[in-house]
Design an enzyme around this catalytic site. Structure first.
Site, short mmCIF file in Angstrom:
data_model
loop_
_atom_site.label_atom_id
_atom_site.label_comp_id
_atom_site.label_asym_id
_atom_site.label_seq_id
_atom_site.Cartn_x
_atom_site.Cartn_y
_atom_site.Cartn_z
N ASP A 160 12.09 2.75 12.97
CA ASP A 160 11.44 1.23 13.42
C ASP A 160 10.41 1.66 14.45
O ASP A 160 10.34 2.21 15.35
CB ASP A 160 12.62 0.88 14.21
CG ASP A 160 12.28 -0.75 14.69
OD1 ASP A 160 10.81 -0.96 14.57
OD2 ASP A 160 13.04 -1.46 15.00
N ALA A 163 2.90 -1.87 8.68
CA ALA A 163 2.38 -2.93 10.08
C ALA A 163 3.04 -4.06 9.94
O ALA A 163 3.83 -4.34 8.87
CB ALA A 163 0.78 -3.27 9.41
N VAL A 211 0.91 -1.14 -0.19
CA VAL A 211 0.04 -0.03 -0.01
C VAL A 211 0.83 1.32 -0.05
O VAL A 211 0.48 2.07 -0.70
CB VAL A 211 -1.12 -0.09 1.00
CG1 VAL A 211 -1.75 1.42 1.35
CG2 VAL A 211 -1.94 -1.23 1.04
N TYR A 245 -2.63 -11.23 15.05
CA TYR A 245 -2.39 -10.26 14.23
C TYR A 245 -3.93 -9.12 14.35
O TYR A 245 -3.84 -8.21 14.50
CB TYR A 245 -2.36 -10.85 13.01
CG TYR A 245 -2.43 -9.67 11.80
CD1 TYR A 245 -1.48 -8.75 11.44
CD2 TYR A 245 -3.81 -9.70 10.86
CE1 TYR A 245 -1.73 -7.89 10.28
CE2 TYR A 245 -3.86 -8.69 9.90
CZ TYR A 245 -2.85 -7.93 9.69
OH TYR A 245 -2.97 -6.72 8.65
N1 LIG Z 1 -2.08 -7.56 2.98
C1 LIG Z 1 -3.19 -7.73 3.53
O1 LIG Z 1 -3.74 -8.75 2.95
C2 LIG Z 1 -3.90 -6.74 4.28
C3 LIG Z 1 -5.40 -6.98 4.78
C4 LIG Z 1 -5.93 -6.25 5.42
C5 LIG Z 1 -5.48 -4.83 5.97
N2 LIG Z 1 -4.03 -4.71 5.76
C6 LIG Z 1 -3.48 -3.62 6.17
O2 LIG Z 1 -3.11 -2.75 5.17
C7 LIG Z 1 -1.87 -1.99 5.53
C8 LIG Z 1 -0.85 -2.13 4.41
O3 LIG Z 1 -0.64 -3.65 4.19
P1 LIG Z 1 0.41 -4.23 3.20
O4 LIG Z 1 -0.25 -5.30 2.67
O5 LIG Z 1 0.60 -3.00 2.25
O6 LIG Z 1 1.63 -4.57 4.12
P2 LIG Z 1 3.02 -4.89 3.90
O7 LIG Z 1 3.24 -4.92 2.16
O8 LIG Z 1 3.52 -5.98 4.34
O9 LIG Z 1 3.86 -3.70 4.02
C9 LIG Z 1 4.05 -3.26 5.36
C10 LIG Z 1 5.25 -2.41 5.55
O10 LIG Z 1 5.21 -2.12 7.09
C11 LIG Z 1 6.90 -2.23 7.27
N3 LIG Z 1 7.23 -2.35 8.61
C12 LIG Z 1 6.96 -3.53 9.24
N4 LIG Z 1 7.43 -3.45 10.60
C13 LIG Z 1 7.75 -2.25 10.55
C14 LIG Z 1 8.59 -1.63 11.64
N5 LIG Z 1 9.02 -2.20 12.78
N6 LIG Z 1 8.99 -0.36 11.36
C15 LIG Z 1 8.84 0.11 10.22
N7 LIG Z 1 8.29 -0.20 9.27
C16 LIG Z 1 7.51 -1.50 9.43
C17 LIG Z 1 7.27 -3.25 6.40
O11 LIG Z 1 8.74 -3.27 6.15
P3 LIG Z 1 9.34 -4.45 6.09
O12 LIG Z 1 9.25 -4.99 4.42
O13 LIG Z 1 10.90 -4.02 6.00
O14 LIG Z 1 9.08 -5.41 6.78
C18 LIG Z 1 6.50 -3.08 5.00
O15 LIG Z 1 7.21 -2.28 4.10
C19 LIG Z 1 -1.50 -2.48 6.99
O16 LIG Z 1 -1.91 -1.64 7.91
C20 LIG Z 1 -2.36 -3.84 6.92
O17 LIG Z 1 -2.56 -4.37 8.20
C21 LIG Z 1 -3.37 -5.80 4.73
#
Ligand SMILES: NC(=O)c1ccc[n+]([C@@H]2O[C@H](COP(=O)([O-])OP(=O)(O)OC[C@H]3O[C@@H](n4cnc5c(N)ncnc54)[C@H](OP(=O)(O)O)[C@@H]3O)[C@@H](O)[C@H]2O)c1
Length: 301
Positions: free
Chosen positions: A39, A63, A16, A128
């Site tokens: 972080d 996240a 996202v 989660y």
């Molecule tokens: N993916 C799904 O199916 C899904 C479904 C429902 C809701 N959501 C929500 O939608 C939002 C975006 O999700 P997404 O799918 O884009 O997630 P994503 O691709 O996993 O990206 C999450 C990002 O957060 C970063 N991150 C994790 N831990 C961190 C930390 N300690 N400090 C700084 N950055 C950190 C990650 O970095 P690294 O890559 O270095 O770990 C990654 O770049 C989130 O709030 C998620 O909960 C996602």
């Protein structure tokens, strides 16, 4: 001097986060940070970042999203998903900034027989979901100018997601078994970012009035629903170019036949009625959004 609002995108390297950078390009002075710059598990780093950047808008796309791993790392998941969003909201409040955050269908237990609405009682089945619910609650307790968008089954052209996994497995195998008793709305990161930008534009232009008229929690997914198996079949039926003309078979199995550390809800379908009524924003039906992402992947071949 620039009159464009300063927009802080946290989690810029995620699915996202990358699409938000694209959608908000030209809309403001963008400061996009990934894990190397902050972080989220360290509260002082989060506070220092916001105080340094002083953004008009915070878009938190970061996240801890490893749903199964969160069962064995609940403290770390809680620090990132539960505690950090509250800190961002506190900092946003002190700057009178707009805070946008994403949450998940996994706050629900999946037992409802119709789409979940915002007023339904959350009851997460896994760690989660518990940590994401804590994040929502922290932001709501802080209040101010905030938007929480609960979404589901996010995928896109980058990162780690079901679509890219199916494309990889589909190139390796003629037949796959895929869970068919969990229903949800696959939602592309691009559609989420586009809708977010539309709403943020409206808020910044005072189109929706005072915060009490718009601040709050909204469901935001692509239209329609399917099972994971239905999603896999749609991918295989439309991705012939990406699969070198092959169409693998997706055979349905039940969740019981595919045990995972984290339990997942059976019905993840979220109603988008509140989002549509309040902001006049609707995301594309999921097959249309899938076509757009497959088109982008094909064009990059
Ligand atoms: N993916 C799904 O199916 C899904 C479904 C429902 C809701 N959501 C929500 O939608 C939002 C975006 O999700 P997404 O799918 O884009 O997630 P994503 O691709 O996993 O990206 C999450 C990002 O957060 C970063 N991150 C994790 N831990 C961190 C930390 N300690 N400090 C700084 N950055 C950190 C990650 O970095 P690294 O890559 O270095 O770990 C990654 O770049 C989130 O709030 C998620 O909960 C996602």
């Amino acid at each position: 001097m620039s009159t464009l609002p300063r927009i802080l995108i946290v989690g810029a390297a995620g699915q996202v986060g990358m699409e938000l950078q694209r959608s908000f390009s030209g809309r403001g002075a963008i400061v996009a940070v990934d894990r190397e710059s902050v972080d989220l598990a360290v509260p002082d780093e989060v506070r220092a970042l916001v105080r340094r950047v002083r953004p008009a808008v915070i878009l938190n796309a970061a996240a801890y999203t490893a749903v199964d791993r969160a069962e064995s790392e609940p403290e770390l998941a809680m620090a990132i998903n539960g505690v950090a969003p509250r800190i961002l909201a506190e900092e946003a409040l002190s700057l009178d900034s707009l805070m946008v955050h994403y949450s998940t269908d996994y706050v629900f237990d999946g037992e409802k027989q119709s789409p979940w609405v915002e007023e339904d009682q959350p009851a997460p089945l896994n760690s989660y979901g518990l940590t994401k619910l804590a994040g929502e609650q922290g932001i709501q307790q802080v209040g101010g100018r905030f938007l929480i968008f609960r979404t589901s089954w996010v995928y896109g052209p980058h990162g780690s997601n079901f679509l890219l996994t199916m494309l990889r497995l589909g190139r390796e195998r003629e037949r796959l078994t895929v869970v068919d008793d969990q229903i949800g709305a696959p939602t592309s990161a691009g559609e989420l970012a586009r809708a977010t930008r539309q709403i943020v534009d409206g808020v910044l232009a005072s189109k929706f009035g005072a915060p009490e008229n718009w601040a709050g929690l909204y469901h935001m997914t692509c239209g329609g629903s399917t099972s994971w198996c239905g999603f896999a079949r749609a991918i295989f039926a439309r991705a012939d170019k990406l699969l070198d003309g092959r169409v693998p078979v997706a055979a349905p199995i039940s969740s019981a036949d595919y045990p995972t550390p984290a339990r997942r809800p059976k019905n993840s379908v979220l109603s988008n009625a509140k989002l549509e009524e309040r902001f006049g924003v609707r995301l594309a039906p999921w097959p249309e959004a899938l076509d757009a992402v497959l088109g982008e992947l094909s064009a990059a071949l």
